[in-house]
Design a protein around this motif. Structure first.
Motif, PDB file in Angstrom:
ATOM      1  N   TRP A   8      43.926  45.882  36.870  1.00 27.09           N
ATOM      2  CA  TRP A   8      43.080  46.201  38.025  1.00 27.09           C
ATOM      3  C   TRP A   8      43.696  45.789  39.352  1.00 27.09           C
ATOM      4  O   TRP A   8      43.165  46.122  40.420  1.00 27.09           O
ATOM      5  CB  TRP A   8      41.698  45.551  37.869  1.00 27.09           C
ATOM      6  CG  TRP A   8      41.700  44.063  37.983  1.00 27.09           C
ATOM      7  CD1 TRP A   8      42.327  43.181  37.143  1.00 27.09           C
ATOM      8  CD2 TRP A   8      41.063  43.285  38.982  1.00 27.09           C
ATOM      9  NE1 TRP A   8      42.110  41.900  37.566  1.00 27.09           N
ATOM     10  CE2 TRP A   8      41.331  41.931  38.690  1.00 27.09           C
ATOM     11  CE3 TRP A   8      40.282  43.579  40.101  1.00 27.09           C
ATOM     12  CZ2 TRP A   8      40.855  40.885  39.475  1.00 27.09           C
ATOM     13  CZ3 TRP A   8      39.798  42.537  40.889  1.00 27.09           C
ATOM     14  CH2 TRP A   8      40.089  41.207  40.555  1.00 27.09           C
ATOM     15  N   ASP A  29      36.351  53.306  45.859  1.00 26.08           N
ATOM     16  CA  ASP A  29      35.133  52.547  45.543  1.00 26.08           C
ATOM     17  C   ASP A  29      34.846  51.453  46.567  1.00 26.08           C
ATOM     18  O   ASP A  29      33.953  50.631  46.373  1.00 26.08           O
ATOM     19  CB  ASP A  29      35.255  51.917  44.151  1.00 26.08           C
ATOM     20  CG  ASP A  29      36.440  50.953  44.029  1.00 26.08           C
ATOM     21  OD1 ASP A  29      37.137  50.750  45.038  1.00 26.08           O
ATOM     22  OD2 ASP A  29      36.644  50.397  42.935  1.00 26.08           O
ATOM     23  N   GLY A  30      35.616  51.419  47.658  1.00 25.12           N
ATOM     24  CA  GLY A  30      35.369  50.427  48.689  1.00 25.12           C
ATOM     25  C   GLY A  30      36.052  49.093  48.472  1.00 25.12           C
ATOM     26  O   GLY A  30      35.967  48.211  49.317  1.00 25.12           O
ATOM     27  N   TRP A  31      36.747  48.926  47.336  1.00 19.12           N
ATOM     28  CA  TRP A  31      37.355  47.639  47.021  1.00 19.12           C
ATOM     29  C   TRP A  31      38.875  47.655  47.215  1.00 19.12           C
ATOM     30  O   TRP A  31      39.576  46.747  46.755  1.00 19.12           O
ATOM     31  CB  TRP A  31      37.037  47.258  45.571  1.00 19.12           C
ATOM     32  CG  TRP A  31      35.623  46.824  45.400  1.00 19.12           C
ATOM     33  CD1 TRP A  31      34.566  47.581  45.006  1.00 19.12           C
ATOM     34  CD2 TRP A  31      35.090  45.518  45.663  1.00 19.12           C
ATOM     35  NE1 TRP A  31      33.416  46.850  44.999  1.00 19.12           N
ATOM     36  CE2 TRP A  31      33.705  45.567  45.398  1.00 19.12           C
ATOM     37  CE3 TRP A  31      35.647  44.324  46.110  1.00 19.12           C
ATOM     38  CZ2 TRP A  31      32.880  44.463  45.550  1.00 19.12           C
ATOM     39  CZ3 TRP A  31      34.823  43.219  46.247  1.00 19.12           C
ATOM     40  CH2 TRP A  31      33.457  43.292  45.971  1.00 19.12           C
ATOM     41  N   LEU A  32      39.387  48.680  47.862  1.00 15.61           N
ATOM     42  CA  LEU A  32      40.837  48.795  47.981  1.00 15.61           C
ATOM     43  C   LEU A  32      41.450  47.605  48.704  1.00 15.61           C
ATOM     44  O   LEU A  32      42.355  46.945  48.182  1.00 15.61           O
ATOM     45  CB  LEU A  32      41.206  50.092  48.708  1.00 15.61           C
ATOM     46  CG  LEU A  32      42.696  50.250  49.058  1.00 15.61           C
ATOM     47  CD1 LEU A  32      43.532  50.308  47.796  1.00 15.61           C
ATOM     48  CD2 LEU A  32      42.923  51.497  49.910  1.00 15.61           C
ATOM     49  N   TRP A  33      40.998  47.305  49.922  1.00 16.78           N
ATOM     50  CA  TRP A  33      41.662  46.280  50.705  1.00 16.78           C
ATOM     51  C   TRP A  33      41.481  44.871  50.144  1.00 16.78           C
ATOM     52  O   TRP A  33      42.427  44.065  50.176  1.00 16.78           O
ATOM     53  CB  TRP A  33      41.249  46.350  52.165  1.00 16.78           C
ATOM     54  CG  TRP A  33      42.158  47.284  52.902  1.00 16.78           C
ATOM     55  CD1 TRP A  33      41.871  48.536  53.356  1.00 16.78           C
ATOM     56  CD2 TRP A  33      43.534  47.065  53.203  1.00 16.78           C
ATOM     57  NE1 TRP A  33      42.976  49.116  53.937  1.00 16.78           N
ATOM     58  CE2 TRP A  33      44.015  48.232  53.858  1.00 16.78           C
ATOM     59  CE3 TRP A  33      44.416  46.007  52.996  1.00 16.78           C
ATOM     60  CZ2 TRP A  33      45.321  48.354  54.300  1.00 16.78           C
ATOM     61  CZ3 TRP A  33      45.726  46.125  53.436  1.00 16.78           C
ATOM     62  CH2 TRP A  33      46.170  47.279  54.079  1.00 16.78           C
ATOM     63  N   PRO A  34      40.314  44.506  49.599  1.00 17.17           N
ATOM     64  CA  PRO A  34      40.249  43.196  48.933  1.00 17.17           C
ATOM     65  C   PRO A  34      41.274  43.052  47.810  1.00 17.17           C
ATOM     66  O   PRO A  34      41.887  41.993  47.647  1.00 17.17           O
ATOM     67  CB  PRO A  34      38.816  43.155  48.397  1.00 17.17           C
ATOM     68  CG  PRO A  34      38.046  44.010  49.340  1.00 17.17           C
ATOM     69  CD  PRO A  34      38.971  45.123  49.696  1.00 17.17           C
ATOM     70  N   LYS A  35      41.488  44.133  47.059  1.00 18.15           N
ATOM     71  CA  LYS A  35      42.467  44.073  45.969  1.00 18.15           C
ATOM     72  C   LYS A  35      43.892  44.017  46.519  1.00 18.15           C
ATOM     73  O   LYS A  35      44.742  43.291  45.994  1.00 18.15           O
ATOM     74  CB  LYS A  35      42.289  45.265  45.041  1.00 18.15           C
ATOM     75  CG  LYS A  35      40.981  45.217  44.264  1.00 18.15           C
ATOM     76  CD  LYS A  35      40.889  46.326  43.257  1.00 18.15           C
ATOM     77  CE  LYS A  35      39.524  46.314  42.565  1.00 18.15           C
ATOM     78  NZ  LYS A  35      39.298  45.070  41.825  1.00 18.15           N
ATOM     79  N   TRP A  58      44.364  54.035  44.123  1.00 18.04           N
ATOM     80  CA  TRP A  58      43.179  53.250  43.789  1.00 18.04           C
ATOM     81  C   TRP A  58      41.906  54.048  44.069  1.00 18.04           C
ATOM     82  O   TRP A  58      41.819  54.731  45.082  1.00 18.04           O
ATOM     83  CB  TRP A  58      43.151  51.938  44.580  1.00 18.04           C
ATOM     84  CG  TRP A  58      41.999  51.075  44.152  1.00 18.04           C
ATOM     85  CD1 TRP A  58      40.816  50.910  44.790  1.00 18.04           C
ATOM     86  CD2 TRP A  58      41.905  50.322  42.950  1.00 18.04           C
ATOM     87  NE1 TRP A  58      39.978  50.092  44.076  1.00 18.04           N
ATOM     88  CE2 TRP A  58      40.636  49.718  42.931  1.00 18.04           C
ATOM     89  CE3 TRP A  58      42.775  50.101  41.881  1.00 18.04           C
ATOM     90  CZ2 TRP A  58      40.206  48.893  41.875  1.00 18.04           C
ATOM     91  CZ3 TRP A  58      42.350  49.283  40.835  1.00 18.04           C
ATOM     92  CH2 TRP A  58      41.084  48.691  40.848  1.00 18.04           C
TER      93      TRP A  58
END
Length: 342
Positions: free
Chosen positions: A142, A256-262, A253
């Motif tokens: 992930w 889902d809105g979680w791209l930059w945190p990851k 990626w």
């Protein structure tokens, strides 16, 4: 029409061609063999023409790495020769085995949704062990870190038949990649900006996003020397692997809105990995990681355009391994694919 084109990309690899090309020709089953030479400065081209007159030589104008070199070579074949159904792209340091082609082609013929496939990849030097570049089929976690059936980080399993099945995987190795030609050209081939390393994983991710499948074939085995063009200890290889992993993750990626945190977590973990290189005194690799991160920032406008375009084309959500292999491997002590999955 030829069913298959066997295409080897070469750059200053005459010793590998001398060693491994005879077996490729002996086990080509009548399919044409091409060597696409990336403007080598050794005598590769004259050597092939003198010693292997049946090989079709494509002379490329410059070295554009694995991604750009294969794009040019396969476009040339697509334009100037009868268009094959499949390409197979063995590295110049791959030792093929008798019967290596038939099981993979039969598997892909039986399932038109399979766009890419690979055989088992074992080590040339330690022949019972799976090899780093692909092993028995690859996956992505992930955070964009990659691992394989048969190889997780520096743990290499002995092949005792545990991966002799045929099954879907996330990515098939570029060390010996079978790909359906029509689909390869449909998606625009490899991303040439990668130059080398992880371009096949990016391609496999894109293929799955438009509804195709990627498989591994356990009935076919080849042996890989590894590091034939760039040795694993080369800092430029470190640079390409870290940079291209970020390229691939940003492009593909899910929305889902979680791209930059990851991405930020990945950057932190990449930085932490520098501690290992520091302990080993490999300062050039630390600099390579820093350069990779700055190259990622500089490429963001292009990556963002690619990301938007891929989202428009996507028809299928692609599932990643839902855990961190860094945590599983280093914190929980899970060293093999079976332990990771369980």
């Amino acid at each position: 029409m030829d069913t298959l084109a066997i295409v080897i990309l070469n750059y200053n690899g005459q010793p590998f061609l001398a060693k491994f090309l005879p077996a490729v020709l002996a086990n080509a089953n009548g399919h044409p063999v091409y060597v696409a030479d990336s403007a080598s400065t050794d005598s590769s081209v004259s050597f092939i023409r003198t010693n292997f007159p049946d090989v079709r030589v494509i002379e490329l104008p410059r070295n554009e790495g694995y991604a750009g070199g294969y794009n040019r070579a396969l476009d040339f074949i697509h334009t100037h020769y009868e268009r094959p159904t499949y390409y197979v792209l063995p590295n110049s340091d791959i030792e093929v085995t008798p019967g290596w082609l038939a099981p993979v082609l039969a598997l892909m013929d039986a399932n038109p949704q399979i766009a890419a496939c690979q055989p088992k990849i074992r080590s040339y030097s330690e022949r019972n062990l799976f090899e780093h570049a692909g092993a028995a089929g690859g996956f992505v976690d992930w955070l964009g870190y990659i691992f394989c059936r048969g190889r997780v980080f520096a743990t290499f399993e002995t092949d005792h038949g545990q991966y002799d099945d045929n099954r879907p995987v996330f990515w098939a190795t570029g060390a010996c990649l079978f790909v359906r030609s029509k689909v390869f050209h449909q998606v625009g081939g490899f991303d040439a900006s990668f130059f080398a390393h992880m371009e096949e994983i990016d391609l496999c991710w894109r293929l799955q996003r438009i509804g195709y499948e990627v498989w591994t074939c356990g009935q076919s085995t080849v042996f890989h020397v590894g590091g034939g063009t760039l040795h694993k200890s080369n800092p430029h290889k470190t640079y390409l692997n870290y940079r291209n992993s970020l390229f691939m993750l940003y492009k593909n990626w899910p929305a889902d809105g979680w791209l930059w945190p990851k991405i930020l977590l990945r950057l932190m973990l990449d930085g932490a990995s520098s501690i290992l290189f520091m302990q080993l005194g490999e300062w050039s690799d630390i600099w390579a990681i820093l350069r990779a991160h700055f190259a990622f920032y500089g490429h963001l406008p292009t990556l963002h355009r690619q990301r938007k375009q891929l989202q428009k084309q996507q028809i299928k959500e692609v599932k990643l391994y839902p855990h961190s292999i860094v945590w599983q491997y280093f914190a929980k002590g899970k060293k093999t694919f079976a332990e990771m999955i369980n």
